[in-house]
Design an enzyme around this catalytic site. Structure first.
Site, PDB file in Angstrom:
ATOM      1  N   ASN A  38      -5.536  -8.449   1.966  1.00 19.22           N
ATOM      2  CA  ASN A  38      -4.939  -8.883   0.707  1.00 19.22           C
ATOM      3  C   ASN A  38      -3.896  -9.960   1.011  1.00 19.22           C
ATOM      4  O   ASN A  38      -3.010  -9.741   1.837  1.00 19.22           O
ATOM      5  CB  ASN A  38      -4.287  -7.627   0.083  1.00 19.22           C
ATOM      6  CG  ASN A  38      -3.641  -7.858  -1.237  1.00 19.22           C
ATOM      7  OD1 ASN A  38      -2.459  -8.150  -1.317  1.00 19.22           O
ATOM      8  ND2 ASN A  38      -4.397  -7.708  -2.303  1.00 19.22           N
ATOM      9  N   ARG A  88       8.581  -1.552  -5.759  1.00 22.16           N
ATOM     10  CA  ARG A  88       8.985  -2.958  -5.889  1.00 22.16           C
ATOM     11  C   ARG A  88       9.240  -3.524  -4.495  1.00 22.16           C
ATOM     12  O   ARG A  88      10.283  -4.101  -4.224  1.00 22.16           O
ATOM     13  CB  ARG A  88      10.193  -3.138  -6.822  1.00 22.16           C
ATOM     14  CG  ARG A  88      11.417  -2.305  -6.498  1.00 22.16           C
ATOM     15  CD  ARG A  88      12.647  -2.810  -7.277  1.00 22.16           C
ATOM     16  NE  ARG A  88      13.828  -2.030  -7.049  1.00 22.16           N
ATOM     17  CZ  ARG A  88      14.234  -1.012  -7.812  1.00 22.16           C
ATOM     18  NH1 ARG A  88      13.515  -0.628  -8.844  1.00 22.16           N
ATOM     19  NH2 ARG A  88      15.357  -0.357  -7.513  1.00 22.16           N
ATOM     20  N   SER A 141       0.577  -9.000  -8.143  1.00 19.40           N
ATOM     21  CA  SER A 141       1.730  -8.152  -7.853  1.00 19.40           C
ATOM     22  C   SER A 141       2.821  -8.448  -8.868  1.00 19.40           C
ATOM     23  O   SER A 141       3.153  -9.613  -9.106  1.00 19.40           O
ATOM     24  CB  SER A 141       2.264  -8.414  -6.445  1.00 19.40           C
ATOM     25  OG  SER A 141       3.531  -7.793  -6.330  1.00 19.40           O
ATOM     26  N   GLY A 179       7.887  -6.025  -3.074  1.00 18.83           N
ATOM     27  CA  GLY A 179       8.054  -7.482  -3.106  1.00 18.83           C
ATOM     28  C   GLY A 179       7.395  -8.178  -1.925  1.00 18.83           C
ATOM     29  O   GLY A 179       7.955  -9.127  -1.364  1.00 18.83           O
ATOM     30  N   ASN A 201       5.883  -7.820  -8.451  1.00 20.01           N
ATOM     31  CA  ASN A 201       7.167  -7.855  -7.745  1.00 20.01           C
ATOM     32  C   ASN A 201       7.502  -9.193  -7.107  1.00 20.01           C
ATOM     33  O   ASN A 201       8.462  -9.297  -6.354  1.00 20.01           O
ATOM     34  CB  ASN A 201       7.197  -6.740  -6.691  1.00 20.01           C
ATOM     35  CG  ASN A 201       7.016  -5.378  -7.336  1.00 20.01           C
ATOM     36  OD1 ASN A 201       7.682  -5.063  -8.321  1.00 20.01           O
ATOM     37  ND2 ASN A 201       6.090  -4.592  -6.819  1.00 20.01           N
ATOM     38  N   THR A 251      -7.543  -2.425 -10.542  1.00 20.91           N
ATOM     39  CA  THR A 251      -6.459  -3.348 -10.864  1.00 20.91           C
ATOM     40  C   THR A 251      -5.274  -3.104  -9.938  1.00 20.91           C
ATOM     41  O   THR A 251      -5.205  -2.083  -9.266  1.00 20.91           O
ATOM     42  CB  THR A 251      -5.909  -3.123 -12.308  1.00 20.91           C
ATOM     43  OG1 THR A 251      -5.245  -1.838 -12.357  1.00 20.91           O
ATOM     44  CG2 THR A 251      -6.965  -3.230 -13.352  1.00 20.91           C
TER      45      THR A 251
HETATM   46  C1  LIG Z   1       3.560   1.193  -2.217  1.00 22.30           C
HETATM   47  C2  LIG Z   1       2.515   0.280  -2.773  1.00 22.30           C
HETATM   48  C3  LIG Z   1       2.371  -0.996  -2.243  1.00 22.30           C
HETATM   49  C4  LIG Z   1       1.396  -1.869  -2.744  1.00 22.30           C
HETATM   50  N1  LIG Z   1       1.253  -3.106  -2.196  1.00 22.30           N
HETATM   51  C5  LIG Z   1       0.268  -3.934  -2.653  1.00 22.30           C
HETATM   52  C6  LIG Z   1       0.067  -5.217  -2.066  1.00 22.30           C
HETATM   53  O1  LIG Z   1       0.721  -5.610  -1.106  1.00 22.30           O
HETATM   54  N2  LIG Z   1      -0.896  -6.019  -2.609  1.00 22.30           N
HETATM   55  C7  LIG Z   1      -1.678  -5.613  -3.665  1.00 22.30           C
HETATM   56  O2  LIG Z   1      -2.548  -6.366  -4.124  1.00 22.30           O
HETATM   57  N3  LIG Z   1      -1.526  -4.390  -4.217  1.00 22.30           N
HETATM   58  C8  LIG Z   1      -0.586  -3.554  -3.732  1.00 22.30           C
HETATM   59  N4  LIG Z   1      -0.426  -2.306  -4.283  1.00 22.30           N
HETATM   60  C9  LIG Z   1      -1.315  -1.894  -5.393  1.00 22.30           C
HETATM   61  C10 LIG Z   1      -2.473  -1.005  -4.892  1.00 22.30           C
HETATM   62  O3  LIG Z   1      -3.276  -1.702  -3.978  1.00 22.30           O
HETATM   63  C11 LIG Z   1      -3.333  -0.529  -6.093  1.00 22.30           C
HETATM   64  O4  LIG Z   1      -3.952  -1.652  -6.664  1.00 22.30           O
HETATM   65  C12 LIG Z   1      -2.493   0.184  -7.142  1.00 22.30           C
HETATM   66  O5  LIG Z   1      -1.625   1.101  -6.524  1.00 22.30           O
HETATM   67  C13 LIG Z   1      -3.338   0.908  -8.191  1.00 22.30           C
HETATM   68  O6  LIG Z   1      -4.146   1.897  -7.634  1.00 22.30           O
HETATM   69  P1  LIG Z   1      -3.728   3.475  -7.593  1.00 22.30           P
HETATM   70  O7  LIG Z   1      -3.205   3.837  -8.954  1.00 22.30           O
HETATM   71  O8  LIG Z   1      -5.021   4.151  -7.202  1.00 22.30           O
HETATM   72  O9  LIG Z   1      -2.662   3.559  -6.532  1.00 22.30           O
HETATM   73  C14 LIG Z   1       0.550  -1.433  -3.807  1.00 22.30           C
HETATM   74  C15 LIG Z   1       0.698  -0.144  -4.339  1.00 22.30           C
HETATM   75  C16 LIG Z   1       1.667   0.715  -3.825  1.00 22.30           C
HETATM   76  C17 LIG Z   1       1.798   2.091  -4.426  1.00 22.30           C
END
Ligand SMILES: Cc1cc2nc3c(=O)[nH]c(=O)nc-3n(C[C@H](O)[C@H](O)[C@H](O)COP(=O)(O)O)c2cc1C
Length: 289
Positions: free
Chosen positions: A133, A106, A169, A108, A171, A239
């Site tokens: 992003n 989270r 997001s 944010g 958050n 996603t």
């Molecule tokens: C710590 C963390 C921070 C993330 N920050 C962002 C973000 O800033 N913007 C975004 O679109 N997705 C963000 N994500 C989502 C990832 O880009 C990704 O879409 C999501 O984790 C699903 O893929 P995975 O299950 O392979 O990790 C974040 C994920 C994590 C774990």
């Protein structure tokens, strides 16, 4: 191998500190990384050397671009970045669920802001495909959100190969409402028009991709696919993290507020990708990790 050695040490740290340490180690790991096999794919008018890339969220402030590029990713998606700096949520804001090979975060959209982000990015060599992003600031109301995305797009245009529009997001309160048909069509139309002007000004095209949530019903996914096609976006990224907790609620940390990622998300993401692929009559060319 290097990860097997480092894992117990990293797990002894709180997750956010471990993340920063791992980012510093990435530069060293890159020295030992085997070159990935060439597996070129052309998507959104861009030539990716291989289809496995880094998802948004790992290098939010564009501080580790060279080190991550050396690991052999087919692309890096940096950010999410917001127009103005914002601290994100208080710590702790990242939680491990090792039993389920999952994380809940989270953060944010903690961001140095677009100016600081571009300064960081400019310190690195320009190599490989760079996506960024972008999101809106927490205190920007949804009816002004387009201004935030446009400000980021303008600043990034000379520096990015593609821009990913984060409306997913979990958050940032209300952000996901931008996926509803009416605000989404209005937002994408403004962004598409600005991209046309920027393309003329800079003489190059920056691809635009919409990043969506996994927590959408099939009707909403089809509606988004229609809007994306109509507003001539170049791609959809599926996603983001999920707010669902069915598979992890029984584990420690499993009910923390935030977005769940990792193994328990896989099946749901695959469903969204299959739906999009059917709705848009395309196969799925790229994956993030
Ligand atoms: C710590 C963390 C921070 C993330 N920050 C962002 C973000 O800033 N913007 C975004 O679109 N997705 C963000 N994500 C989502 C990832 O880009 C990704 O879409 C999501 O984790 C699903 O893929 P995975 O299950 O392979 O990790 C974040 C994920 C994590 C774990």
């Amino acid at each position: 191998m290097l990860y097997a050695l480092a894992r117990p040490l990293l797990f002894a740290l709180d997750p956010e500190t471990a993340h920063h340490v791992a980012m510093r180690l990435a530069g060293v790991a890159g020295l030992f990384a085997a070159r990935p096999p060439a597996c070129p794919v052309r998507v959104m008018g861009l030539d990716f050397p291989n289809p496995v890339g880094l998802a948004a969220g790992l290098d939010k402030q564009a501080e580790h671009v060279d080190a991550l590029a050396a690991l052999g990713f087919g692309f890096l998606e940096l950010g999410g970045v917001t127009p103005r700096p914002q601290p994100g949520n208080p710590r702790p804001r990242l939680f491990r669920i090792p039993e389920a090979r999952a994380l809940i975060n989270r953060f944010g959209l903690n961001s140095v802001g677009i100016d600081g982000f571009v300064q960081n990015l400019k310190k690195h060599k320009r190599q490989g495909i760079i996506g960024v992003n972008i999101g809106k600031n927490k205190d920007t109301p949804n009816d002004k959100a387009a201004d935030d995305y446009l400000q980021c797009l303008e600043a990034l245009y000379p520096h990015a190969d593609y821009v990913s529009l984060n409306v997913s997001s979990p958050n940032t309160a209300g952000l996901r409402d931008l996926q509803d048909a009416e605000p989404l069509a209005a937002l994408l139309s403004k962004i598409k028009n600005r991209r046309e002007r920027l393309r003329d000004k800079h003489g190059r095209n920056v691809a635009l991709a919409l990043k969506i949530a996994p927590d959408l019903d099939d009707g909403a996914i089809r509606s988004i696919a229609d809007i994306v096609r109509r507003e001539r976006m170049d791609g959809i990224i599926a996603t983001n993290t999920t707010v669902a907790r069915a598979d992890v609620g029984r584990y420690p940390n499993g009910l923390e507020t935030g977005g769940l990622s990792g193994a328990p998300l896989r099946e749901r993401s695959a469903h969204v990708i299959r739906m999009l692929s059917a709705a848009m009559s395309v196969s799925c060319p790229l994956t993030t990790s």
